[in-house]
Scaffold this motif. Structure first.
Motif, PDB file in Angstrom:
ATOM      1  N   ALA A 188       0.819  -1.216   0.000  1.00 59.43           N
ATOM      2  CA  ALA A 188       0.000   0.000   0.000  1.00 59.43           C
ATOM      3  C   ALA A 188       0.848   1.259   0.000  1.00 59.43           C
ATOM      4  CB  ALA A 188      -0.910   0.000   1.226  1.00 59.43           C
ATOM      5  N   SER A 189       2.159   1.119  -0.201  1.00 61.88           N
ATOM      6  CA  SER A 189       3.063   2.274  -0.077  1.00 61.88           C
ATOM      7  C   SER A 189       2.734   3.433  -1.012  1.00 61.88           C
ATOM      8  CB  SER A 189       4.512   1.821  -0.270  1.00 61.88           C
ATOM      9  OG  SER A 189       4.666   1.147  -1.500  1.00 61.88           O
ATOM     10  N   PRO A 190       2.343   3.205  -2.298  1.00 58.52           N
ATOM     11  CA  PRO A 190       2.014   4.374  -3.132  1.00 58.52           C
ATOM     12  C   PRO A 190       0.863   5.193  -2.565  1.00 58.52           C
ATOM     13  CG  PRO A 190       2.345   2.427  -4.502  1.00 58.52           C
ATOM     14  CD  PRO A 190       2.298   1.952  -3.086  1.00 58.52           C
ATOM     15  N   ALA A 191      -0.216   4.518  -2.175  1.00 58.69           N
ATOM     16  CA  ALA A 191      -1.363   5.244  -1.626  1.00 58.69           C
ATOM     17  C   ALA A 191      -1.017   5.861  -0.277  1.00 58.69           C
ATOM     18  CB  ALA A 191      -2.560   4.306  -1.493  1.00 58.69           C
ATOM     19  N   LEU A 192      -0.238   5.135   0.537  1.00 58.72           N
ATOM     20  CA  LEU A 192       0.150   5.688   1.832  1.00 58.72           C
ATOM     21  C   LEU A 192       1.061   6.897   1.661  1.00 58.72           C
ATOM     22  CD1 LEU A 192       0.787   2.466   3.957  1.00 58.72           C
ATOM     23  CD2 LEU A 192      -1.156   4.015   4.053  1.00 58.72           C
ATOM     24  N   ALA A 193       1.897   6.895   0.626  1.00 59.99           N
ATOM     25  CA  ALA A 193       2.742   8.064   0.355  1.00 59.99           C
ATOM     26  C   ALA A 193       1.882   9.282   0.034  1.00 59.99           C
ATOM     27  CB  ALA A 193       3.693   7.752  -0.799  1.00 59.99           C
ATOM     28  N   VAL A 194       0.804   9.059  -0.714  1.00 61.42           N
ATOM     29  CA  VAL A 194      -0.126  10.158  -1.004  1.00 61.42           C
ATOM     30  C   VAL A 194      -0.781  10.645   0.283  1.00 61.42           C
ATOM     31  CG1 VAL A 194      -2.255  10.783  -2.205  1.00 61.42           C
ATOM     32  CG2 VAL A 194      -0.550   9.363  -3.355  1.00 61.42           C
ATOM     33  N   VAL A 233       0.391  10.426   3.351  1.00 59.80           N
ATOM     34  CA  VAL A 233       1.382  11.138   4.156  1.00 59.80           C
ATOM     35  C   VAL A 233       1.666  12.516   3.554  1.00 59.80           C
ATOM     36  CG1 VAL A 233       3.785  11.116   4.904  1.00 59.80           C
ATOM     37  CG2 VAL A 233       2.411   9.030   5.046  1.00 59.80           C
ATOM     38  N   GLY A 234       1.740  12.590   2.220  1.00 58.99           N
ATOM     39  CA  GLY A 234       1.939  13.885   1.573  1.00 58.99           C
ATOM     40  C   GLY A 234       0.803  14.853   1.858  1.00 58.99           C
ATOM     41  N   LEU A 235      -0.413  14.352   1.809  1.00 60.08           N
ATOM     42  CA  LEU A 235      -1.553  15.201   2.153  1.00 60.08           C
ATOM     43  C   LEU A 235      -1.503  15.615   3.609  1.00 60.08           C
ATOM     44  CD1 LEU A 235      -4.407  13.309   0.251  1.00 60.08           C
ATOM     45  CD2 LEU A 235      -3.412  15.523  -0.338  1.00 60.08           C
ATOM     46  N   GLY A 236      -1.012  14.708   4.467  1.00 60.47           N
ATOM     47  CA  GLY A 236      -0.844  15.076   5.872  1.00 60.47           C
ATOM     48  C   GLY A 236       0.172  16.193   6.048  1.00 60.47           C
ATOM     49  N   GLY A 237       1.239  16.174   5.245  1.00 57.20           N
ATOM     50  CA  GLY A 237       2.211  17.257   5.299  1.00 57.20           C
ATOM     51  C   GLY A 237       1.621  18.579   4.861  1.00 57.20           C
ATOM     52  N   VAL A 238       0.800  18.542   3.807  1.00 59.42           N
ATOM     53  CA  VAL A 238       0.113  19.762   3.370  1.00 59.42           C
ATOM     54  C   VAL A 238      -0.814  20.271   4.466  1.00 59.42           C
ATOM     55  CG1 VAL A 238      -1.502  20.713   1.680  1.00 59.42           C
ATOM     56  CG2 VAL A 238       0.273  19.122   0.943  1.00 59.42           C
ATOM     57  N   GLY A 239      -1.500  19.331   5.125  1.00 56.37           N
ATOM     58  CA  GLY A 239      -2.364  19.729   6.229  1.00 56.37           C
ATOM     59  C   GLY A 239      -1.593  20.364   7.366  1.00 56.37           C
ATOM     60  N   ALA A 240      -0.371  19.891   7.638  1.00 59.96           N
ATOM     61  CA  ALA A 240       0.455  20.480   8.695  1.00 59.96           C
ATOM     62  C   ALA A 240       0.812  21.918   8.369  1.00 59.96           C
ATOM     63  CB  ALA A 240       1.718  19.634   8.881  1.00 59.96           C
ATOM     64  N   VAL A 241       1.180  22.177   7.123  1.00 62.06           N
ATOM     65  CA  VAL A 241       1.512  23.550   6.711  1.00 62.06           C
ATOM     66  C   VAL A 241       0.283  24.443   6.817  1.00 62.06           C
ATOM     67  CG1 VAL A 241       2.280  24.967   4.772  1.00 62.06           C
ATOM     68  CG2 VAL A 241       3.364  22.754   5.201  1.00 62.06           C
ATOM     69  N   ARG A 256      -7.658  22.753   5.096  1.00 59.61           N
ATOM     70  CA  ARG A 256      -7.063  21.764   5.999  1.00 59.61           C
ATOM     71  C   ARG A 256      -8.041  20.630   6.271  1.00 59.61           C
ATOM     72  NH1 ARG A 256      -7.061  21.973  11.859  1.00 59.61           N
ATOM     73  NH2 ARG A 256      -5.727  20.319  12.660  1.00 59.61           N
ATOM     74  N   CYS A 257      -9.318  20.954   6.460  1.00 62.09           N
ATOM     75  CA  CYS A 257     -10.316  19.902   6.688  1.00 62.09           C
ATOM     76  C   CYS A 257     -10.426  18.978   5.477  1.00 62.09           C
ATOM     77  CB  CYS A 257     -11.677  20.534   6.990  1.00 62.09           C
ATOM     78  SG  CYS A 257     -11.761  21.342   8.602  1.00 62.09           S
ATOM     79  N   CYS A 258     -10.432  19.578   4.280  1.00 67.22           N
ATOM     80  CA  CYS A 258     -10.535  18.775   3.064  1.00 67.22           C
ATOM     81  C   CYS A 258      -9.309  17.896   2.869  1.00 67.22           C
ATOM     82  CB  CYS A 258     -10.729  19.692   1.846  1.00 67.22           C
ATOM     83  SG  CYS A 258     -12.290  20.593   1.842  1.00 67.22           S
ATOM     84  N   SER A 306      -6.728  12.662   3.122  1.00 64.69           N
ATOM     85  CA  SER A 306      -5.631  11.829   3.621  1.00 64.69           C
ATOM     86  C   SER A 306      -6.168  10.581   4.319  1.00 64.69           C
ATOM     87  CB  SER A 306      -4.763  12.642   4.579  1.00 64.69           C
ATOM     88  OG  SER A 306      -3.760  11.835   5.160  1.00 64.69           O
ATOM     89  N   GLU A 307      -7.176  10.758   5.183  1.00 64.06           N
ATOM     90  CA  GLU A 307      -7.744   9.612   5.896  1.00 64.06           C
ATOM     91  C   GLU A 307      -8.442   8.647   4.940  1.00 64.06           C
ATOM     92  OE1 GLU A 307     -10.263  11.225   8.875  1.00 64.06           O
ATOM     93  OE2 GLU A 307      -8.606  11.951  10.127  1.00 64.06           O
ATOM     94  N   MET A 308      -9.180   9.179   3.961  1.00 59.64           N
ATOM     95  CA  MET A 308      -9.869   8.317   3.010  1.00 59.64           C
ATOM     96  C   MET A 308      -8.881   7.542   2.151  1.00 59.64           C
ATOM     97  SD  MET A 308     -13.059   8.347   3.493  1.00 59.64           S
ATOM     98  CE  MET A 308     -13.538   7.509   1.991  1.00 59.64           C
ATOM     99  N   THR A 309      -7.783   8.195   1.765  1.00 60.23           N
ATOM    100  CA  THR A 309      -6.766   7.504   0.973  1.00 60.23           C
ATOM    101  C   THR A 309      -6.146   6.354   1.756  1.00 60.23           C
ATOM    102  OG1 THR A 309      -6.253   9.560  -0.212  1.00 60.23           O
ATOM    103  CG2 THR A 309      -4.630   7.801  -0.328  1.00 60.23           C
ATOM    104  N   GLY A 310      -5.850   6.608   3.032  1.00 62.80           N
ATOM    105  CA  GLY A 310      -5.295   5.545   3.865  1.00 62.80           C
ATOM    106  C   GLY A 310      -6.274   4.399   4.076  1.00 62.80           C
ATOM    107  N   GLU A 311      -7.554   4.722   4.307  1.00 66.13           N
ATOM    108  CA  GLU A 311      -8.555   3.674   4.517  1.00 66.13           C
ATOM    109  C   GLU A 311      -8.741   2.829   3.252  1.00 66.13           C
ATOM    110  OE1 GLU A 311     -10.225   2.537   6.983  1.00 66.13           O
ATOM    111  OE2 GLU A 311      -9.674   3.976   8.546  1.00 66.13           O
ATOM    112  N   GLN A 312      -8.847   3.488   2.108  1.00 69.30           N
ATOM    113  CA  GLN A 312      -9.032   2.748   0.866  1.00 69.30           C
ATOM    114  C   GLN A 312      -7.822   1.875   0.559  1.00 69.30           C
ATOM    115  OE1 GLN A 312      -9.990   5.685  -2.116  1.00 69.30           O
ATOM    116  NE2 GLN A 312     -12.049   6.035  -1.303  1.00 69.30           N
ATOM    117  N   ALA A 313      -6.622   2.411   0.804  1.00 72.40           N
ATOM    118  CA  ALA A 313      -5.413   1.610   0.579  1.00 72.40           C
ATOM    119  C   ALA A 313      -5.393   0.399   1.501  1.00 72.40           C
ATOM    120  CB  ALA A 313      -4.170   2.471   0.801  1.00 72.40           C
TER     121      ALA A 313
END
Length: 560
Positions: free
Chosen positions: A16-22, A24-32, A72-74, A79-86
């Motif tokens: 699931a690494s490709p989807a998880l990378a997405v 995590v990337g979205l999580g980084g955008v959310g942090a900013v 940030r909410c979006c 990010s959560e939906m991508t992780g769940e689907q992966a």
């Protein structure tokens, strides 16, 4: 925690690494976006509360604050939906792989594994891997990304606050690791009890009739209740550790935030720092610990997954004994085998000695080959290797056509009628269609007539729509055996294999089965394990297996 278990789970999560990378990337955008949101909020409060600027003058900062919060909410939702689907996709594929491996191991390889334990492993244990992938891994990444971003911002705002956060932040993972090591043992015991409970409950249900006959049903129920209570207590122990962990982490994070607030308050009163900077640091301090707390909340998912993998490893370590017939395409058209040749075949179970030792014989098309022998001499083993349920240790089994050409094993069409056929609690039509889901009623009746069961079906009030009951309880033993024969004929097999086809049948039903075998053998290779004279009289050749060694001098055309 063993390295082997971590490696196994990591191998599953890597899919699931490709989807998880997405994610995590979205999580980084959310942090900013979170940092931007807090900066704008601090500016709004400072301008309106201290500088007494009109609200209208803060239109653009307020609009930016709302946009950052909405984005940030979006981003967090995506990010959560991508992780769940992966996680769902990987777990589904992993479960499919396990089921395919189940067929490759075969019934012989699974005979020492409790059915209830296997069912629990393939359901609850596999399901426990999904939170690990969907929650633990993204939150582990967020635990690094967001605190680092906040530390970088705080470092440019206030050195003392940066020092406090940098020193107290690592304490949370340290305490989580300390608690985690003790909690892992509790989680292992919980999963062990769950597997034992599943196996015991299944065995109790499966043997309920025998337990009632011997008056042991209540004792069996009490045993299952005791195991369920032990599992409940183990679960509560794990929950207590989880609550204790959360309380400890909340205490340290609250203490760190309070320390930052005290230092900032004293420095603000002394004029060493301005209000906007202090307010911004106080807004960021709880968010600095938030991903650490979220990670600790999902840390039990990792422990759960590690413990669940222990149950799965017992299954995954089983050797694959069966040939994967679906891995290679069947030829569009294959000549029917003229003879089946066993050449010096030896076979056995596990690490034990050979059950069959150098068996050699030939079964011809148009004949019935009967195999006899005392219990334990290897008759069942002979059927297992013929059906692909276990490999041979030496020798080979060859099928050749009338031109002498070999026919690949994956292209053999074998029909199998066991001694105790299993019928589903469905209609006769549904049971016959298990072998050919697309067969119409004309095809079903034709095959039923070939198996000598059509007249019986026609005499039933509902015909093909008659429900046979669980394991065929609504039918007699002879009717069940003949329906199983009809089901075996649905795929037009060239090789028919029987295990005691007339055992436990009355003389009338045994005669019908024997007659059907003789008619079917006219165009097929028929191999039957039997001791009954009704089958041996129909056999063209009889092989006797005393202690796994075939006696060729026992070959005969009939047995008086």
């Amino acid at each position: 925690m063993s390295a082997g278990r971590i490696s196994d789970i990591s191998e599953i999560a890597r899919k699931a690494s490709p989807a998880l990378a997405v994610a995590v990337g979205l999580g980084g955008v959310g942090a900013v976006l979170l940092v931007v949101q807090m900066i704008l909020l601090a500016k709004l409060v400072a301008d309106v509360a201290l500088q007494r600027l009109p609200v209208e003058a803060e239109f653009w900062p307020f609009t930016g604050f709302l946009c950052a919060a909405l984005m940030r909410c979006c981003v967090q939702w995506a990010s959560e939906m991508t992780g769940e689907q992966a996680a769902q996709k990987v777990v589904t594929v992993f479960r499919q792989d396990l089921i395919q491996r189940l067929f490759r191991i075969g019934p012989v390889g699974l005979q020492d594994l409790e059915t209830g334990r296997l069912a629990t492993s393939l359901t609850d244990s596999v399901a426990a891997l999904q939170p690990y992938i969907a929650q633990y891994i993204p939150r582990a990444a967020a635990m690094v990304i967001l605190p680092c971003v906040i530390l970088a911002v705080v470092a440019g705002l206030d050195g003392w606050s940066f020092l406090i956060l940098a020193m107290t932040g690592p304490l949370i993972p340290i305490f989580m690791a300390l608690v985690g090591y003790s909690a892992q043992g509790l989680m292992d015991r919980q999963w062990t009890r769950l597997l034992l409970l599943g196996a015991s409950f299944f065995d109790a249900v499966q043997g309920l009739t025998t337990l009632r006959l011997f008056g042991q049903a209540r004792e069996s129920v009490k045993m299952v209740q005791a195991m369920a209570e032990a599992h409940r207590l183990a679960t509560m122990q794990v929950m207590r550790v989880a609550f204790l962990t959360s309380a400890v982490l909340e205490f340290f994070s609250s203490l760190a935030v309070a320390l930052v607030a005290i230092v900032l308050g004293s420095r603000l009163l002394s004029g060493q720092v301005d209000f906007q900077t202090s307010f911004l640091v106080l807004l960021l301090a709880p968010e600095y610990f938030a991903p650490l707390r979220n990670f600790s909340a999902s840390y039990h998912a990792r422990q759960n997954a590690l413990s669940a993998m222990d149950g799965l490893m017992a299954f995954m370590r089983l050797p694959e004994l069966c040939v994967d017939q679906g891995a290679r395409p069947h030829q569009a058209k294959t000549a029917a085998p003229e003879k089946l040749i066993f050449k010096d075949v030896s076979a056995g179970y596990g690490q034990g000695s050979d059950i069959l030792c150098g068996i050699s014989f030939t079964a011809h098309r148009g004949t019935i080959t009967a195999v006899t022998g005392a219990s334990g001499c290897g008759k069942t083993t002979l059927l297992h290797i013929l059906l692909g349920m276990m490999p041979v240790r030496a020798g080979e089994i060859i099928a050749v056509d009338d031109a002498g050409s070999r026919i690949a094993a994956q292209n053999w069409r074998i029909g199998w009628v066991p001694q105790s056929p299993h019928l589903l609690n469905e209609t006769i039509r549904d049971n016959l269609r298990l072998a050919d889901p697309d067969a119409d009623d004309t095809r079903l009746r034709s095959v039923a007539a070939l198996a000598g069961v059509l007249s019986f079906i026609n005499d039933l009030p509902d015909g093909l729509d008659t429900v046979v009951g669980d394991r065929g309880t609504a039918l007699s033993g002879g009717e069940v055996r003949r329906l199983a024969l009809a089901r075996a004929l649905m795929n037009a097999p060239d090789i028919l294999v029987f295990d005691e086809p007339t055992a436990d049948l009355d003389s009338a039903n045994a005669a019908m089965i024997a007659t059907a075998l003789k008619q079917l053998a006219a165009s097929r290779i028929v191999i039957a394990v039997s001791h009954r004279p009704d089958i041996l009289h129909q056999a063209t050749q009889v092989f006797h297996l005393p202690e796994g060694v075939l006696h060729l001098n026992e070959i005969q055309r009939a047995v008086a």
